[in-house]
Design a protein around this motif. Structure first.
Motif, PDB file in Angstrom:
ATOM      1  N   VAL A 104      -0.981   1.022  10.046  1.00  0.00           N
ATOM      2  CA  VAL A 104      -0.341   2.001   8.826  1.00  0.00           C
ATOM      3  C   VAL A 104      -1.137   2.028   7.646  1.00  0.00           C
ATOM      4  O   VAL A 104      -0.562   2.402   6.645  1.00  0.00           O
ATOM      5  N   SER A 158       4.262   4.617   7.076  1.00  0.00           N
ATOM      6  CA  SER A 158       5.720   3.943   6.899  1.00  0.00           C
ATOM      7  C   SER A 158       5.753   3.131   5.557  1.00  0.00           C
ATOM      8  O   SER A 158       4.896   2.689   4.964  1.00  0.00           O
ATOM      9  N   ASP A 173       2.251  -2.543  10.181  1.00  0.00           N
ATOM     10  CA  ASP A 173       3.889  -2.262   9.663  1.00  0.00           C
ATOM     11  C   ASP A 173       4.316  -3.520  10.254  1.00  0.00           C
ATOM     12  O   ASP A 173       4.161  -4.401  11.060  1.00  0.00           O
ATOM     13  N   HIS A 189       3.890  -3.184   3.475  1.00  0.00           N
ATOM     14  CA  HIS A 189       2.820  -3.626   4.728  1.00  0.00           C
ATOM     15  C   HIS A 189       2.491  -5.036   4.667  1.00  0.00           C
ATOM     16  O   HIS A 189       2.296  -5.614   3.401  1.00  0.00           O
ATOM     17  N   TYR A 242       9.815   6.128   8.853  1.00  0.00           N
ATOM     18  CA  TYR A 242       8.827   6.521   9.488  1.00  0.00           C
ATOM     19  C   TYR A 242       8.714   8.215   9.434  1.00  0.00           C
ATOM     20  O   TYR A 242       8.609   8.797  10.609  1.00  0.00           O
TER      21      TYR A 242
END
Length: 749
Positions: free
Chosen positions: A444, A81, A437, A383, A75
């Motif tokens: 994200v 991320s 995430d 993701h 992160y």
């Protein structure tokens, strides 16, 4: 068979079982994928994984390969991320005196008789060759696996048979990766900024020849900072602790087993910024086989019960390679009791098995983690997209419901971030993000893709998956405690997202991104509106079952939801007629989505035919380097129309270009090398599970919604070990004596 021969075979099986080794059975070629020296220049890596962690493959079987853990994210501020690459664990190096194995060029004259086999039934990678260099030769065999039976464990073994007497060196490192450079502030960069930054870094985003990654400048791995390291030259162990940047902690350990009877000349511990390693010098004898085995244990915060990884690794060493391998293989063989068997097309069968392997090797049991869009790799930053809910989930649900469940459990676990996001965008209920995430569930999505915040169909896709799990299991308690908050929140979202058109007495959804994403701000995308209607209808049904009060607006909106339709052409429109359908995209049209099994929009056979024909025409006139996610759906559409030949043609079309050799890794398009996309593997499997069978999961059960079809030349299709509402079935599509195709269900033990 002669009685004496039978006794010999029985004795061998008993001996192997007693020794902890798996009996050697005839290999099924549909599970075997073998690279030869011809693949050196175009080797597209695969991976070994058990859903919790992985390692990539490489030609020698010994290289320093990247490895990843489930939902273990970096992160770093300013960046999105992304999966943190954990210290590489499968590397082994060997120097017989003329040069190190991993640093010697790949050449058929040096790596003689080369063959590397990924056995997807056993989930093992075996590499064999004679390493002939600098006037010395050694026969090498490397075997590696990531345990399906013991999820925290893996092992790799190098077997060396030197063709000389003398001293050799071996290296057994844990590879400590540097942080990726450059790292772009993707959390804030616009699209043109991103392209300019990539070019300035000396890279580009153009399609590249296999096997060079062509999206690596964006989908690079995150960083694991190593906090402490230790090693013991007497115990032959290594251990480290680390932390993903601004993320979770992890621990890793290795225990080395030397060949029986070998006393090394020297064992040294090497600790550098790039590796933690046991370095061994030993004297070997010509013609003798030496087995060196590296046992690996891994854990991370939130996975396991604070396992002592060093104790796990040393315990694995005590159990031995043969026993661990046999347990691992037995676990995989148990998974393959549920299978898709194609009778009549070996190439399709091989693709089915590779696609199932990639789904199973990335699935977990008893967790609430989704599956990253590109598996345990850094592509698409690990993701969770709608890929999990609409593609992977239905492909697993019938064969492995326990491995489908974590996908829907993830959405239940992350309702709070979805509620916060709804408040952020000024709507009610829960608004799940386009890219979530996998650990936290927060949004994200890269800033350069910010417009996909309008791709809100993901919220309907999630609701449909929740309902499918209930329909397949009949688990009312789960529906009440886990799924209902998700379904209620999503239905509430749609009530605040729609617009009422008083003039036409209908509800519309404006400012959305179509699944054909070049159309990123359109009114009334047909797929979005149809999926939203289904989500609202589901919420009404679920409320009744759990004893809750349904909002009366849900039924009203669902009954009056506008789905654009061309009366003159008797087909659906992609979106509102006011929007020109004139862009070159990688789908051409999104009408094929309306026929997809999880949505299965009701329409007449003629409208279905017209929609399908328009999709094909649009693909020809407006498509460019089509996305495999759309291509795999065409077999389903053809099967719904009862066109067996066309269904077979589309199934075979999806074997061309998208499957990268030598291990059938599916890529996003035939031209680009964005690989490991699980949605495409899942879509191909859905062509068999729901397309050719005509089966649908609906309120009546596992229904025969469409007539089954078999492509010409196929003798049959069997879904082995289907699980549905507590029963286990074998479901077969076959030709009867009259030549007609029929579907037969048989309860299996």
């Amino acid at each position: 068979m002669k009685p004496g021969r039978l006794l010999v075979l029985l004795f061998r099986v008993v001996f192997l079982l007693a020794s902890g080794a798996a009996p050697v059975l005839a290999a099924d070629p549909s599970f075997q994928f073998t690279a030869t020296a011809k693949d050196f220049g175009s080797y597209f890596p695969s991976y070994l994984a058990n859903g919790y962690f992985s390692t990539m493959t490489s030609p020698r079987g010994t290289e320093p390969d990247a490895a990843y853990m489930v939902a273990f994210m970096d992160y770093k501020p300013g960046d999105i991320s992304r999966p943190a690459a954990i210290p590489g664990w499968s590397e082994i190096d060997y120097n017989p005196g003329g040069g190190w194995l991993n640093r010697t060029r790949l050449d058929a004259g040096i790596f003689q008789g080369y063959a590397q086999t990924l056995d997807m039934r056993d989930a093992t990678l075996t590499t064999r060759y004679r390493f002939a260099y600098a006037n010395k030769a050694s026969d090498i065999q490397v075997a590696s696996f990531v345990s399906q039976a013991s999820p925290h464990l893996a092992a790799t073994r190098i077997s060396i048979t030197p063709q000389f007497d003398g001293k050799v060196q071996l290296s057994f490192p844990l590879r400590l990766w540097s942080e990726h450079a450059p790292r772009f502030p993707i959390a804030s960069m616009e699209g043109e900024e991103m392209i300019a930054a990539v070019i300035a870094s000396g890279q580009n985003l153009d399609n590249k020849p296999v096997p060079t990654p062509d999206r690596a400048p964006v989908w690079y791995p995150g960083y694991t900072q190593v906090l402490s390291t230790a090693g013991d030259t007497k115990a032959l162990t290594l251990q480290l602790k680390g932390r993903a940047q601004q993320g979770l902690g992890m621990a890793e350990a290795a225990a080395l087993a030397l060949p029986e009877g070998l006393e090394p000349d020297e064992v040294k511990l090497e600790r550098t910024p790039t590796k933690l390693s046991l370095e061994i010098t030993a004297t070997l004898k010509k013609g003798r086989r030496y087995d060196f085995t590296k046992y690996l244990a891994l854990t991370r915060d939130g996975w396991g019960n604070d396992e002592d990884v060093l104790a796990l690794a040393t315990a694995a060493r005590k159990r031995g390679f043969a026993r661990l391998l046999a347990e691992h293989q037995a676990a995989w063989h148990g998974l393959w009791r549920s299978d898709i068997v194609v009778d009549g097309d070996p190439a399709v069968q091989k693709a089915v098995h590779s696609d199932l392997y990639y789904l199973l090797s990335n699935s977990t049991v008893g967790t609430a983690w989704p599956m990253g869009a590109c598996a345990l790799t850094p592509n698409y930053a690990g993701h969770a997209f709608w890929d999990s809910d609409s593609w992977v989930f239905p492909a697993l649900l019938l064969l492995h419901p326990e491995r489908a469940k974590p996908i829907v459990a993830f959405r239940a676990r992350t309702t709070e971030p979805a509620r916060a996001r709804a408040r952020q965008y000024g709507v009610a209920g829960t608004m799940y993000p386009w890219e979530a995430d996998p650990q936290t569930g927060v949004d994200v999505t890269p800033h350069f893709a910010w417009e996909v915040y309008r791709e809100v169909h993901v919220n309907a896709d999630i609701a449909i998956a929740q309902w499918q799990y209930y329909l397949a299991t009949g688990d009312t308690q789960w529906l009440k405690t886990q799924a209902w908050p998700v379904l209620q929140g999503i239905a509430t979202f749609w009530t605040s997202r729609v617009t009422y058109d008083q003039a036409h007495d209908r509800y519309e959804v404006h400012h959305v991104t179509s699944p054909d994403e070049a159309y990123n701000d359109v009114p009334n995308d047909s797929f979005t509106n149809a999926a939203a209607r289904k989500a609202l209808e589901i919420a009404v049904k679920a409320a009744h079952l759990v004893g809750a009060q349904a909002d009366p607006r849900w039924s009203e909106i669902a009954s009056k939801m506008y789905i654009p339709f061309d009366e003159a052409e008797q087909r659906h429109l992609d979106f509102d007629k006011s929007v020109p359908h004139d862009k070159i995209t990688w789908m051409g049209s999104s009408l094929a989505w309306l026929m997809y099994p999880n949505l299965d929009l009701a329409m007449t056979p003629q409208v279905r035919r017209n929609d399908f024909d328009f999709q094909l025409q649009a693909l020809k006139s407006h498509g460019d380097d089509p996305n495999e996610m759309m291509m795999v759906m065409l077999a389903v559409g053809a099967a719904e129309l009862g066109d067996a030949r066309a269904a077979g043609d589309w199934i075979n079309r999806n074997l061309v270009g998208f499957l990268k050799p030598p291990f059938n890794v599916r890529t996003e398009t035939a031209a680009n090398n964005a690989g490991y996309i699980l949605a495409t593997s899942a879509g191909f499997l859905q062509s068999m599970l729901y397309g050719l069978t005509g089966l649908r999961i609906d309120d009546q059960g596992l229904s025969e919604k469409y007539a089954p079809v078999l492509p010409p030349g196929w003798n049959g299709l069997t879904l082995k070990g289907v699980h549905f509402r507590g029963q286990r079935y074998d479901i077969k599509v076959e030709r009867g004596a009259d030549g007609k195709v029929r579907l037969v269900r048989k309860v299996s033990p």
